[in-house]
Scaffold this motif. Structure first.
Motif, PDB file in Angstrom:
ATOM      1  N   TYR A 153     -17.136  34.840  25.128  1.00 50.97           N
ATOM      2  CA  TYR A 153     -18.445  34.275  24.789  1.00 50.97           C
ATOM      3  C   TYR A 153     -19.227  33.896  26.051  1.00 50.97           C
ATOM      4  O   TYR A 153     -20.451  34.048  26.109  1.00 50.97           O
ATOM      5  CB  TYR A 153     -18.275  33.058  23.885  1.00 50.97           C
ATOM      6  CG  TYR A 153     -18.242  33.385  22.411  1.00 50.97           C
ATOM      7  CD1 TYR A 153     -19.349  33.154  21.591  1.00 50.97           C
ATOM      8  CD2 TYR A 153     -17.108  33.931  21.827  1.00 50.97           C
ATOM      9  CE1 TYR A 153     -19.328  33.462  20.243  1.00 50.97           C
ATOM     10  CE2 TYR A 153     -17.065  34.237  20.469  1.00 50.97           C
ATOM     11  CZ  TYR A 153     -18.182  34.000  19.680  1.00 50.97           C
ATOM     12  OH  TYR A 153     -18.154  34.310  18.341  1.00 50.97           O
ATOM     13  N   VAL A 178     -22.775  35.997  22.132  1.00 53.15           N
ATOM     14  CA  VAL A 178     -22.369  36.104  20.730  1.00 53.15           C
ATOM     15  C   VAL A 178     -22.335  37.580  20.325  1.00 53.15           C
ATOM     16  O   VAL A 178     -23.336  38.291  20.499  1.00 53.15           O
ATOM     17  CB  VAL A 178     -23.347  35.321  19.816  1.00 53.15           C
ATOM     18  CG1 VAL A 178     -22.939  35.481  18.355  1.00 53.15           C
ATOM     19  CG2 VAL A 178     -23.360  33.848  20.209  1.00 53.15           C
ATOM     20  N   SER A 197     -19.610  29.983  18.485  1.00 48.49           N
ATOM     21  CA  SER A 197     -20.837  30.614  17.978  1.00 48.49           C
ATOM     22  C   SER A 197     -21.925  29.589  17.687  1.00 48.49           C
ATOM     23  O   SER A 197     -23.119  29.885  17.823  1.00 48.49           O
ATOM     24  CB  SER A 197     -20.534  31.417  16.709  1.00 48.49           C
ATOM     25  OG  SER A 197     -19.575  32.410  16.955  1.00 48.49           O
ATOM     26  N   ASP A 207     -24.773  27.524  16.156  1.00 52.76           N
ATOM     27  CA  ASP A 207     -25.829  27.869  15.198  1.00 52.76           C
ATOM     28  C   ASP A 207     -26.052  29.380  15.088  1.00 52.76           C
ATOM     29  O   ASP A 207     -26.728  29.844  14.167  1.00 52.76           O
ATOM     30  CB  ASP A 207     -27.149  27.199  15.593  1.00 52.76           C
ATOM     31  CG  ASP A 207     -27.069  25.677  15.466  1.00 52.76           C
ATOM     32  OD1 ASP A 207     -26.205  25.208  14.712  1.00 52.76           O
ATOM     33  OD2 ASP A 207     -27.862  24.987  16.135  1.00 52.76           O
ATOM     34  N   SER A 208     -25.495  30.142  16.037  1.00 56.23           N
ATOM     35  CA  SER A 208     -25.693  31.599  16.023  1.00 56.23           C
ATOM     36  C   SER A 208     -24.728  32.325  15.102  1.00 56.23           C
ATOM     37  O   SER A 208     -24.787  33.550  14.995  1.00 56.23           O
ATOM     38  CB  SER A 208     -25.546  32.161  17.446  1.00 56.23           C
ATOM     39  OG  SER A 208     -26.502  31.607  18.319  1.00 56.23           O
ATOM     40  N   GLN A 212     -25.836  35.052  12.598  1.00 58.14           N
ATOM     41  CA  GLN A 212     -26.301  36.385  12.999  1.00 58.14           C
ATOM     42  C   GLN A 212     -25.147  37.367  13.168  1.00 58.14           C
ATOM     43  O   GLN A 212     -25.368  38.573  13.363  1.00 58.14           O
ATOM     44  CB  GLN A 212     -27.100  36.303  14.298  1.00 58.14           C
ATOM     45  CG  GLN A 212     -26.257  36.025  15.548  1.00 58.14           C
ATOM     46  CD  GLN A 212     -27.113  35.725  16.759  1.00 58.14           C
ATOM     47  OE1 GLN A 212     -28.070  34.964  16.699  1.00 58.14           O
ATOM     48  NE2 GLN A 212     -26.767  36.339  17.888  1.00 58.14           N
TER      49      GLN A 212
END
Length: 264
Positions: free
Chosen positions: A184, A189, A212, A214-215, A218
């Motif tokens: 990461y 991400v 990750s 809040d991502s 996606q």
């Protein structure tokens, strides 16, 4: 586009992991991170059973680790010689059932012929065995501590004798957190993450959620098969794709469809 596969790297005859190669054909940059390790158990007991093919109607392999356990038994000097001289031929006179082409290729490597490899999971293999098996002798089933009970139950319901022997246990890979953190940090991400087993999901999900943040919404979550897909759904994760079969080609095609829908 970067994709993450939570599995051990395995080089084929071309010196590259076939999953990485197949995904690369679609312009996808795959990274492999192992999330599971294995400890082998009861190998002397398995070795003894392998020495007596006359007591069994055949063999069942549903994982590469079970085949590796057999390989380890055969690494003993005397056992290797006896295997080549007589045991291999005696087992080849019987049915050797396997799930998936990857496991089949490992079984072929120790000199055994296989059938059922087109079955994508244990349930389909059990159906295949039930349609063919008539031996009164038990089938020898080397397996792990996390084996699902569906195959043993289906065979029992059909009156097909089975002798399970636990030969490995699954444990978290010691480098999961460090390897994921490094990925990461360097790559960001990923566009998708593929899980290869429910236990792999169990041991890696918390780290993936933390990294990750809040991502996570996606990311396209992908499963190698229906059992793993059910485990993802049980964790409340959307399953964007389940591979049609547990093969590099099928997985790559599925991920491509999810990430590049207009390219199809």
């Amino acid at each position: 586009m970067k994709v993450l596969l939570l599995k051990d790297p395995k080089e084929d005859d071309c010196g590259q992991d076939p999953y990485v190669r197949e995904l690369g054909l679609y312009g996808l940059e795959a990274t492999l991170i192992p999330v599971l390790s294995f400890e082998f158990l009861c190998l002397p007991g398995l070795s003894e059973k392998l020495s007596h093919p006359e007591g069994y109607g055949g063999l069942i392999f549903t994982s590469p680790r079970a085949v590796e356990a057999v390989e380890r038994c055969l690494q003993k000097d005397t056992k290797a010689e006896v295997w080549k001289r007589s045991l291999k031929e005696k087992w080849n006179a019987k049915s050797v059932y396997v799930v998936g082409h990857a496991t089949a290729s490992l079984v072929n490597r120790i000199g055994l012929h296989t059938e059922g490899e087109t079955c994508g999971n244990a349930e389909k293999l059990a159906e295949y065995i039930c349609s063919r098996e008539s031996s009164a002798l038990p089938l020898l089933f080397p397996c792990g501590t996390l084996k699902r009970e569906i195959l043993p139950k289906m065979l029992k319901d059909k009156g097909i004798p089975l002798e399970s022997v636990t030969v490995y246990q699954t444990i978290p890979h010691p480098g999961i957190q460090g390897n994921l953190t490094s990925y990461y940090t360097q790559q960001g991400v990923p566009a998708s993450i593929t899980f290869f087993s429910p236990s792999g999901l169990t041991h890696s999900l918390k780290h993936i959620q933390e990294l990750s943040g809040d991502s996570i919404g996606q990311i396209k979550f992908v499963a190698i098969g229906p059992t793993t897909a059910h485990a993802l759904a049980a964790q409340g994760l959307p399953v964007s794709c389940t591979a049609e079969s547990p093969t590099p080609h099928a997985l790559a095609a599925g991920i491509r469809t999810v990430l590049q829908p207009h390219a199809c």
